[in-house]
Every structure is written in C-alpha cells, then in structure tokens.
Design an enzyme around this catalytic site. Structure first.
Site, PDB file in Angstrom:
ATOM      1  N   CYS A   5     -41.168  -2.077 -17.370  1.00 49.46           N
ATOM      2  CA  CYS A   5     -40.975  -3.445 -17.288  1.00 49.46           C
ATOM      3  C   CYS A   5     -41.003  -4.018 -16.137  1.00 49.46           C
ATOM      4  O   CYS A   5     -41.482  -4.939 -15.973  1.00 49.46           O
ATOM      5  CB  CYS A   5     -40.496  -4.303 -18.476  1.00 49.46           C
ATOM      6  N   TYR A   6     -39.855  -3.371 -15.223  1.00 48.69           N
ATOM      7  CA  TYR A   6     -40.041  -3.964 -13.883  1.00 48.69           C
ATOM      8  C   TYR A   6     -40.489  -3.099 -12.892  1.00 48.69           C
ATOM      9  O   TYR A   6     -39.502  -2.743 -12.120  1.00 48.69           O
ATOM     10  CB  TYR A   6     -38.419  -4.739 -13.285  1.00 48.69           C
TER      11      TYR A   6
END
Lengths: 135, 390
Positions: free
Chosen positions: B130-131
């Site tokens: 997600c990052y």
C-alpha cells in the site's frame, strides 16, 4: 598616540622570554594584558592592548615579529547579536570582569566592551550562540 | 467578594474586565491591600520564557505519489520519530543533528519552520503493497504541512533549583556553565511572573485551561511529566523546590519566533526557550493572596550540581529577590548569580496575554479536570533491577 589590541601567538621556544618587558623598556609601549595563556614548551597566546606613539608601535610590532611571534593586529572582537539574544542572562553568570550585566530595572543584557578581557567564557555559555568571536 | 468564572468571562466579552500582570498585581496589592486588589482586578496574567527540554511538535507531511510509510525520518538531518502512521511524526527539541551535533537540533528545525524557512525532509521505508515508495528527499515549509502543533510533555516547571558547583572543575550542565568552588550560581524561574507559582495549589490551572504557548493560543492538555505536587511548601503553600508541571498543546502555525527560541547548552545538548503564559482569574481573596506574592516572598533551593547523583545535597534556600540582586551567600561565600529564564520576555508574554484578554476578548476556561493536587502523588525514582529480582 596609538592604542591597539593585539592577538599574539608565541611559538613554544619563545614562551619563556620576557617579551613584554622589552616592549615597555625598548619601545616605551604601555601594555594592558587582557588575556594570556603561556605554558613552557607549548604554543602560547596573549591578547593585549598597547598604547604608545605610532613610531614606537610600529617598531614594537616589528620586534615581536622578529622574535618569531605571530602578531594579529586586527585582533579578534567579541560581538553580541542583539537579534539572537533573548536576554536570558546566562552569560552574566560566567562573565568574571562584569562586562556582561543585566540592567537592574529592565533585566535586559548590557555589554560594556571596555571591561571585556576576551576570555570567551560567554561565547561558550550563550545558549543562543548570540555572542561570537570575530576576526 | 467571590467572583465566578462566568462573571469574569462576561466582563471579558463586554470589554470591561480589569486585567493586570502578576508584577502589576503584586504592586497594587502592596499599595492598596490584597482585599482591595482582589475586588478591583478580574484576571492576572503570568508569563515565563525559559529552556524547556520536554518540548516538541507533531507534524503531518501529506502523502507523496507514490506514497511512502516513513520509517526513518530526518528534518535537516535531525531524526524525527518514525513510529506513528505513514506521514505523521514527532520531532523532539533535544534531538541533535546527525551532521552538526548539538549546534543544531530539533529545536532549531522548529525555529526555522517558524521563521518560514524551507526544511529538508528525508525518509526511508521498507516499502509495502500500500506504500510502495522506499525513499523520499524533498523540502517542506510550515505552510506546506497539514498539521503542525506543539505537544510539550513538560513545560512551565513550578519553581526550579538554584545550581552551584563545589568541585574543583568547571561543569557544563543544563543550568549553564557552573564555575568551580562556588564560582557562580544559576537559577531558572520567572519568579513573581511564573504561572504555577501564582496558583501554587492548581486551583485554576488544570486540564483545558486556555493559555499562551509560544505566541499561539493553546491549552493545558494534561499534568506535565514529573508533575510532583507532593513537595516541600512554604507558609503560603508555594513549593520551595521543583514541583508541578504542565503538558501543553498549541498550533505551531499560530506561534511566533519572538516567543520560541532554540538553544544549545555547551557540553549538555539542545533545548528550547518556550514562552508560556497563563491567565489566573481572581476568584477570591485566597487566590489573590498568592497572586500578590513578590520575588521577596518566593523561595528556591540551592543544589550542588558537583554531586553527580540523583539526590544532590541542598545547600540552603534563597529568595528570588536575593537571586535577582546579582549575588547570594552560600556556605559563607558571596556567589554571583545569573538567570537562565528571560525576565524581559516573561514580562512581554504577560503583557501580550493581557492584551489578548482586554483587546481580543480572549476568554478564560475553567479546568475540565484538576491537576493532581498536593498530597496526591509523589515522584517515583527509577530503580535498576533485573528480571530475576522481579
């Protein structure tokens, strides 16, 4: 008459010679030693004010240089940056000659440069780094 | 003649409130008596501007594209905490720079932000689904940040030690350079103007109090760390040693570099001068009596910082009036004194807070919860133990 502040660096071998005595006797200069750190067999440093005629002053400086001393005529100066100063007063606690004091009423910092002996204690103590030694 | 918080706030709102600084109030009480002063004045403003190490800011940087979950963070080479959400951090003032040491630290980053300067932000991350970003190197200003607020775990110490040094060597401490053989004494309190010395038993200063923090309106968030109401007090109930503390919160974007200054203590580390001002309502004659106290009434205890232990021996007590005179007597020797807390700035803060209340109609707030009261808790030491001993 000339009144100048000199910053002298003594090479190790000269630290034991009576240099200042010669400045007085041979060149008629009046020395006012503000700060000295002289150890035998080590490099020494002295900050002093000398007063005398222009001719004698020039000859005296030439004498010092001939003795192997490094003479800094544009001697260092203690400068207070009033913009950075917050008047905390901490420098006054380490200023033995009383050049840095607090005004009794306003408690703001006062710097009387005539009393300063260039010991640099305030430079180290000031948490704002508002007092600097300039060359 | 008791006044309520509501009555005082109504007078503030209508512009009729009578507001004095703590110094002005003490003079008035000396001239006209505590009773008359209590009747006439609605609010007394206090102020202090000293080094407060437990200070820092919470920052949110916003998300880059692709985004990063920052794990290690530096602002101008000063490490900030990476243990919060992706782009949140806490920057503490005492953190030194990895390149410049204690000459530049968290406090200096905060001062640079307050002065509108751009600060270099670097961060690394292991990268996640997600990052995905693993590193970032960019510049930010205070305006660029989504949130930036002080959260200071311990400010406005109620009284402080007077530091001396009986050893033969110079000591470099958080109370400044201490010269050998009782060569000087340093102290750190606004005395007559100090917020918690004016409300010694925390009647009006508590969680939710509206206060002045570094030029911004802020709040008392909680008791400060090391809040120690259970300490020796004088006949007025005022502590003679370090006692109560405040945790405070305020918007960094509303703060001013006039009331926040980074500091470096040689041989010790980084800190920052924080301006704190607290309004105290003159509810009755009891609170007026402590508001009327002057530097001649307030006492501090002298400690020998030459003893490198937790319990430093006390070398007696002195009043703030004696400390302000420029010298005190310790063990029969005349010792020159120097302050660390700026009285001119403290006066400016108390005066500015007075202006807020009278001109900007800054309302005062009754605490939603009181701070721990005298007798309720003492400060615990940290004992060195082992798993086996437990």
């Amino acid at each position: 008459m000339a009144r100048k502040r000199l910053d002298l660096t003594f090479p190790p071998r000269q630290s034991l010679k009576p240099i200042i005595y010669h400045l007085v006797r041979d060149y008629d200069l009046v020395p006012n030693i503000l700060r000295a750190q002289i150890h035998p067999a080590q490099e020494g440093r002295m900050v002093l004010e000398v007063t005398g005629s222009k001719e004698n002053y020039a000859a005296g400086v030439a004498f010092l240089e001939a003795q192997g001393l490094t003479v800094n005529e544009a001697a260092s100066d203690i400068v207070l940056d009033e913009e950075r100063c917050v008047d905390c007063g901490l420098c006054t606690a380490v200023c033995k000659p009383g050049a840095l004091t607090l005004d009794p009423e306003t408690q703001t910092l006062r710097f009387d440069k005539d009393k300063c002996v260039y010991c640099e204690a305030c430079v180290i103590a000031c948490p704002r780094r508002a007092i600097t030694l300039t060359f | 003649m008791a006044k309520s918080w509501e009555e005082i706030n109504a007078r503030i709102a209508s512009g009729e409130a009578v507001v004095f600084t703590a110094e002005e109030f003490a003079t008035l009480a000396a001239d006209e008596g505590v009773k008359a002063a209590a009747r006439r004045v609605d609010v007394v403003t206090t102020g202090t501007f000293g080094p407060m190490c437990s200070t820092g800011v919470i920052l949110n940087f916003g998300h880059s594209d692709p985004p990063i979950r920052m794990a290690e963070i530096w602002l101008n080479d000063v490490a900030a905490y990476g243990g919060l959400a992706a782009v949140d951090t806490y920057l503490g003032v005492t953190q030194p720079s990895s390149t410049r040491g204690i000459e530049y630290g968290g406090a200096h980053v905060i001062e640079d932000l307050l002065r509108g300067k751009a600060v270099r932000l670097r961060a690394t991350s292991p990268g996640t689904d997600c990052y995905p970003r693993t590193e970032i190197d960019t510049w930010v200003t205070l305006d660029d940040l989504n949130q930036a607020y002080f959260f200071n775990p311990r400010n406005a110490y109620q009284n402080y030690a007077v530091a001396v040094n009986t050893t033969d060597s110079v000591l470099h401490t958080y109370l400044g350079t201490l010269l050998p053989r009782l060569g000087n004494a340093t102290y750190c309190s606004a005395g007559v103007l100090s917020p918690l010395l004016n409300d010694p038993t925390y009647r009006t200063i508590g969680v939710g109090s509206r206060i002045f923090v570094a030029g911004a309106p802020g709040y008392v968030a909680w008791q400060g760390t090391q809040h120690n109401p259970h300490t020796d007090r004088d006949s007025h109930g005022v502590p003679v040693r370090p006692a109560g503390t405040l945790a405070v919160i305020a918007d960094l974007k509303a703060a001013s570099p006039e009331f926040y200054s980074a500091a470096t203590f040689t041989g010790y580390g980084v800190s920052s001068f924080v301006g704190i001002g607290v309004p105290v309502p003159v509810l009755d004659e009891d609170i007026a009596a402590t508001l009327a106290l002057t530097d001649a009434d307030l006492t501090a205890t002298i400690y020998d910082y030459g003893v490198a232990g937790r319990s430093r021996p006390s070398l007696g007590t002195v009043t703030y009036a004696e400390l302000r005179s420029g010298s005190i007597e310790v063990e029969g020797k005349k010792v020159p004194t120097g302050p660390i807390s700026s009285l001119p700035r403290a006066r400016r803060i108390a005066t500015e807070l007075k202006r807020w209340i009278t001109e900007e109609r800054f309302a005062i707030a009754e605490p939603v919860e009181l701070l721990p009261q005298p007798g309720s808790q003492a400060q615990k030491p940290l004992e060195i133990t082992t798993r086996e001993a437990i």
